[in-house]
Design an enzyme around this catalytic site. Structure first.
Site, PDB file in Angstrom:
ATOM      1  N   LYS A 251      16.935  43.234  21.856  1.00 55.89           N
ATOM      2  CA  LYS A 251      17.664  43.161  20.629  1.00 55.89           C
ATOM      3  C   LYS A 251      16.786  43.831  19.872  1.00 55.89           C
ATOM      4  O   LYS A 251      15.759  43.276  19.173  1.00 55.89           O
ATOM      5  CB  LYS A 251      17.917  41.693  20.239  1.00 55.89           C
ATOM      6  CG  LYS A 251      18.899  41.686  19.058  1.00 55.89           C
ATOM      7  CD  LYS A 251      19.359  40.329  18.933  1.00 55.89           C
ATOM      8  CE  LYS A 251      20.516  40.210  17.863  1.00 55.89           C
ATOM      9  NZ  LYS A 251      20.435  41.079  16.799  1.00 55.89           N
ATOM     10  N   ARG A 416      33.734  38.263  18.459  1.00 58.89           N
ATOM     11  CA  ARG A 416      32.604  37.750  19.025  1.00 58.89           C
ATOM     12  C   ARG A 416      33.014  36.906  20.204  1.00 58.89           C
ATOM     13  O   ARG A 416      33.743  35.757  20.109  1.00 58.89           O
ATOM     14  CB  ARG A 416      31.902  36.750  18.021  1.00 58.89           C
ATOM     15  CG  ARG A 416      30.708  36.356  17.988  1.00 58.89           C
ATOM     16  CD  ARG A 416      30.363  35.479  16.801  1.00 58.89           C
ATOM     17  NE  ARG A 416      30.185  36.162  15.569  1.00 58.89           N
ATOM     18  CZ  ARG A 416      29.083  37.030  15.178  1.00 58.89           C
ATOM     19  NH1 ARG A 416      27.921  37.127  16.110  1.00 58.89           N
ATOM     20  NH2 ARG A 416      28.903  37.669  14.010  1.00 58.89           N
TER      21      ARG A 416
HETATM   22  P1  ATP Z   1      22.089  39.559  13.623  1.00 55.56           P
HETATM   23  O1  ATP Z   1      21.973  39.143  12.274  1.00 55.56           O
HETATM   24  O2  ATP Z   1      21.647  38.524  14.728  1.00 55.56           O
HETATM   25  O3  ATP Z   1      22.128  40.983  13.941  1.00 55.56           O
HETATM   26  P2  ATP Z   1      24.955  40.171  13.418  1.00 55.56           P
HETATM   27  O4  ATP Z   1      26.056  39.218  12.951  1.00 55.56           O
HETATM   28  O5  ATP Z   1      24.644  41.118  12.535  1.00 55.56           O
HETATM   29  O6  ATP Z   1      23.610  39.133  13.735  1.00 55.56           O
HETATM   30  P3  ATP Z   1      25.580  40.176  16.226  1.00 55.56           P
HETATM   31  O7  ATP Z   1      26.632  40.325  16.681  1.00 55.56           O
HETATM   32  O8  ATP Z   1      25.314  38.691  15.967  1.00 55.56           O
HETATM   33  O9  ATP Z   1      25.202  40.762  14.870  1.00 55.56           O
HETATM   34  O10 ATP Z   1      24.198  40.639  16.976  1.00 55.56           O
HETATM   35  C1  ATP Z   1      24.471  41.768  17.762  1.00 55.56           C
HETATM   36  C2  ATP Z   1      23.853  42.855  16.912  1.00 55.56           C
HETATM   37  O11 ATP Z   1      22.508  42.995  17.544  1.00 55.56           O
HETATM   38  C3  ATP Z   1      24.275  44.189  16.972  1.00 55.56           C
HETATM   39  O12 ATP Z   1      25.277  44.239  16.082  1.00 55.56           O
HETATM   40  C4  ATP Z   1      23.453  45.271  16.969  1.00 55.56           C
HETATM   41  O13 ATP Z   1      23.160  45.616  15.989  1.00 55.56           O
HETATM   42  C5  ATP Z   1      22.099  44.464  17.477  1.00 55.56           C
HETATM   43  N1  ATP Z   1      21.641  44.877  18.754  1.00 55.56           N
HETATM   44  C6  ATP Z   1      20.242  45.128  19.001  1.00 55.56           C
HETATM   45  N2  ATP Z   1      19.952  45.531  20.182  1.00 55.56           N
HETATM   46  C7  ATP Z   1      21.271  45.558  20.724  1.00 55.56           C
HETATM   47  C8  ATP Z   1      21.598  45.651  22.264  1.00 55.56           C
HETATM   48  N3  ATP Z   1      20.719  46.047  23.106  1.00 55.56           N
HETATM   49  N4  ATP Z   1      23.002  45.351  22.511  1.00 55.56           N
HETATM   50  C9  ATP Z   1      23.840  45.037  21.507  1.00 55.56           C
HETATM   51  N5  ATP Z   1      23.373  44.902  20.337  1.00 55.56           N
HETATM   52  C10 ATP Z   1      22.219  44.915  19.956  1.00 55.56           C
END
Ligand code: ATP
Length: 583
Positions: A251, A416
Site C-alpha cells: 500500500k 467499498r
Molecule cells: P486511506 O486513507 O487508507 O488511503 P482511502 O479512503 O483514501 O484510505 P482506501 O480505499 O481506504 O482509500 O484505500 C485504498 C487507497 O490506497 C487507494 O485509494 C490508493 O490511493 C491507495 N493504494 C496504495 N497502494 C495501492 C495498491 N497497490 N492498490 C490499490 N490501492 C493502493
C-alpha cells in the site's frame, strides 16, 4: 424551460429540511424538462456548467458580481455594498435591489434555462485582457432580464454559493423517481454514473434513450471512473479466511491517479476525479512512452521516490507536487514514479467486469520498459504467515501496509467492497485507522480560545443508504493556533443558519455549516453513544469516537467520500475482536 421554473424549485429546495422532500421536488422538476435540456438543468443545480472533472469554472469574484448588480439596478456600488453587508448574501442583495426596480423588467423577455446556461458557459470560457468587462456584461444581461427571485440564484451561481445542498445520490434517486415513480432504478443509474462521473450525461442518456441505454452504458476514455475502494480487516488470518488465496500488494502512500490515454493525448485525474494533467508532466510523458495501447485507462499510486537510495519519500513530499505554479522546478526536485496497480480499459475492451487475475495479466503486458511507470509489487499467497511477512517488509520500507485483492473479483467502481482489503499497522490503545469525517458545524472558543471565533468541530460520518450525514464526534483537540485561525476563517465563510436537510444530529453546534470540509481524525476507540446519531437505530444507541483528535484536512475527499456508518460498525466489530484477543 423557463428559468423561473428552475428558480421556483430552487426556492423550494432551499426551504426544505428533509431529503425525501428534496427528492420529490427534483423529480417534479425533471418531469417538466425536455430531453435536450435535462443535462443543463442538472449541472446548474449542482452549481457547475460541466461535470466537475472538466474543471470549467465560472469563478467570478464577489466584487465583479457587486458591480454587475450595480449596473443592472442602477444603484451605486456603495448602495450595493451596504445592502450586501446587511443581508450577508449577494443573492438576497440582488433580489432586494431589483425588487425596487421592478418596472424596468416589464418589457423584458422571460429568461430560459438555455440562455442562463449559455451565458454562464461564456463567462467560464472568457479569459485574457478585457475579460472582466465582458464577464460583467454577460451577468448584467441576465440580471436585466430576470425577476428578483431569478436574480437571487443568478448572482449566487458564479460566486459558488448556490448552496442547494443536493448531493449526487439525491439526484440519482430523483431521476429514478421521475422515470419509475420510486427508487428502483437508482442502482442501475448509479452504475452508469460510477463509470462516467457525469450526472448530466447519465440524465440525458436516460431521457433520450431510456433505461435500456443506461443498462448498456460503457466506460469512456477521458471520463474518469469513480474509484474502487478497500475494506479493512485486522489481521492476515482474517484476510485469508475471507478471500482465500489472494494477491497482496504494497500500500503505497502517495496520490492515487487515474490515467487516460488515447493515442498521444493523456489526461490524469485525482481520487476526487479532478483533472490534474498539468501538474505531472513526467507521468504524462511516461504514459506516452510506456503504455502499449492506443487507448487505455489505468490506475496507480504516484509518489516521490529516491532512485539512488531506493527509498520512498514521505507523503508530505509527494503532496508538494500538487501545485499550479513552479511545476517544472518541483518535478525536477521530486520526480514521481507511478506504481500501476490496475487496468480498467484497453483498446476497446472494458476490463472492469473481468476478474483481478486477468486484469493484472493485461496490466503486466501493457506496461513497457521505462523509468516512470512501474508495476506495483505483488505476491500471490494463501498463507497468512507469508502475507504477514510481506506486510512487515512493507512497513519497514516506509509504506502504510498492504492491500489484499480477491483474485476473482471485478473492479467495482465507486464502491467499498471486500474485493480489496487493506491492512495497516495498528497501535495499541489507538484506532488502527484514522477516520475521515465531514464537518457539519462548529463551536465558539471558550477560555483561552475565546480570542478565536472557533473552539472545535462537530463532525459526521456518511450514511450511504440514506444519503445523510450523521454526527459521531465533537473535536476540540489537535488544533494548532494556526489551524484554529484557518478554521475560523474557512468555516465563517460557509456558515448557515439552520441544520441542512442531509444532516442528522441531536447535538447543536454554535453554527451549522455547508457540507464542504473533510478532516482526518485519530481516536482511541469507537464507543456506543446515546448522543450521537451515527448508526443509531430505534432502540439502539449510536457510535462515537473516544478522545478524537484532529489530524489534517483531507482536501482529496468530498463529503460523500468520508468514512461511512457501515465502516464505523465494521471497525467497532474489529476492535472488539482485537480487545478479546488481548485479554
Ligand atoms: P486511506 O486513507 O487508507 O488511503 P482511502 O479512503 O483514501 O484510505 P482506501 O480505499 O481506504 O482509500 O484505500 C485504498 C487507497 O490506497 C487507494 O485509494 C490508493 O490511493 C491507495 N493504494 C496504495 N497502494 C495501492 C495498491 N497497490 N492498490 C490499490 N490501492 C493502493
Amino acid at each position: 424551460m423557463e428559468f423561473s421554473v428552475l428558480a421556483d424549485s430552487y426556492e423550494k429546495l432551499e426551504a426544505t429540511r428533509g431529503r425525501l422532500e428534496m427528492m420529490a421536488i427534483l423529480s417534479e422538476l425533471f418531469k417538466k424538462a425536455k430531453p435536450d435540456e435535462i443535462d443543463r438543468i442538472i449541472y446548474l443545480s449542482q452549481g457547475v456548467v460541466a461535470p466537475p472533472f472538466e474543471g470549467i469554472e465560472v469563478g467570478l469574484g464577489e466584487k465583479l458580481v457587486e458591480e454587475a448588480i450595480s449596473v443592472a439596478t442602477g444603484y451605486s456600488k456603495r448602495r450595493v455594498e451596504e445592502v450586501y453587508r446587511k443581508t450577508g448574501d449577494l443573492g438576497n442583495t440582488a433580489e432586494e435591489l431589483l425588487s425596487s426596480k421592478q418596472q424596468m423588467s416589464l418589457f423584458s423577455q422571460p429568461l430560459s434555462v438555455q440562455k442562463v446556461f449559455d451565458n454562464f458557459m461564456k463567462l467560464a470560457k472568457t479569459g485574457g485582457a478585457g475579460s472582466q468587462e465582458s464577464k460583467i456584461k454577460g451577468l448584467v444581461e441576465l440580471l436585466n432580464n430576470s425577476t428578483p427571485k431569478e436574480a437571487r440564484y443568478i448572482t449566487r451561481f458564479p460566486v459558488g454559493k448556490l448552496r442547494l445542498g443536493v448531493g449526487d445520490p439525491t439526484i440519482l434517486d430523483a431521476l429514478s423517481a421521475y422515470k419509475a415513480g420510486d427508487k428502483s432504478l437508482r442502482e442501475e443509474l448509479e452504475r452508469a454514473y460510477n463509470l462516467c462521473s457525469d450526472l448530466g450525461l447519465v440524465a440525458r442518456t436516460l431521457f433520450v434513450d431510456g433505461i435500456e441505454a443506461i443498462r448498456k452504458f460503457r466506460i469512456k476514455v477521458f471520463n474518469p471512473v469513480r474509484p474502487a475502494l478497500a475494506e479493512r480487516l485486522p489481521s492476515a488470518e482474517e484476510i485469508i479466511e475471507k478471500i482465500g488465496t489472494c494477491a497482496v500488494e504494497r500500500k503505497y502512500d502517495g496520490l492515487r491517479l487515474q490515467l487516460h490515454k488515447q493515442n498521444e493525448k493523456v489526461e490524469i485525474f485525482s481520487r476526487r476525479l479532478e483533472r490534474m494533467t498539468p501538474m505531472f508532466p513526467e507521468i504524462v510523458a511516461g504514459v506516452r512512452k510506456q503504455v502499449g495501447a492506443k487507448e487505455a485507462i489505468l490506475e496507480g499510486e504516484a509518489l516521490a521516490y529516491n532512485e539512488t537510495g531506493g527509498e520512498y519519500y514521505p507523503f508530505q513530499l509527494t503532496m508538494q507536487r500538487k501545485r499550479k505554479y513552479g511545476v517544472k522546478e518541483k518535478a525536477e526536485e521530486y520526480p514521481l514514479k507511478l506504481f500501476a496497480f490496475d487496468v480498467l480499459y484497453a483498446d476497446g475492451e472494458d476490463y472492469t467486469q473481468r476478474p483481478y487475475h486477468e486484469r493484472r495479466k493485461r496490466l503486466e503486458k501493457l506496461i513497457g520498459t521505462g523509468s516512470v511507470i512501474k508495476l506495483s509489487d505483488m505476491i500471490v499467497t494463501g498463507n497468512p504467515k507469508k502475507l504477514e511477512e510481506f506486510f512487515e517488509e512493507s512497513i519497514e520500507k516506509g509504506m502504510e501496509g498492504i492491500i489484499a485483492k480477491d483474485l476473482n473479483a471485478e473492479y467495482v467502481a465507486g464502491a467499498r467492497k471486500f474485493a480489496w482489503i487493506k491492512l495497516k499497522r495498528s497501535y495499541k490503545g489507538e484506532l488502527a485507522d484514522r477516520v475521515d469525517l465531514v464537518v457539519i458545524g462548529y463551536f465558539l472558543g471558550k477560555g483561552a480560545r475565546e480570542k478565536f471565533k472557533f473552539g472545535g468541530l462537530l463532525c459526521a460520518v456518511y450514511d450511504e443508504k440514506e444519503d445523510m450525514f450523521k454526527s459521531i464526534a465533537k473535536i476540540g483537540s489537535g488544533f494548532s493556533e494556526e489551524q484554529m485561525k484557518q478554521f475560523e476563517e474557512m468555516l465563517g465563510k460557509i456558515k448557515v443558519d439552520h441544520k441542512l436537510a442531509r444532516v442528522d444530529s441531536e447535538i447543536k453546534p454554535n453554527f451549522w455549516v455547508d457540507l464542504k470540509y473533510v478532516v482526518a481524525v485519530a481516536a482511541d476507540e469507537i464507543t456506543r453513544s446515546p448522543t450521537h446519531t451515527a448508526g443509531k437505530g430505534k432502540d439502539e444507541s449510536g457510535y462515537a469516537l473516544r478522545f478524537p483528535r484532529m489530524m489534517e484536512l483531507r482536501e482529496d475527499k468530498s463529503p460523500e467520500e468520508a468514512t461511512t456508518v457501515q465502516e464505523i460498525i465494521e471497525m467497532y466489530k474489529m476492535q472488539k475482536r482485537i480487545q478479546l484477543e488481548e485479554v
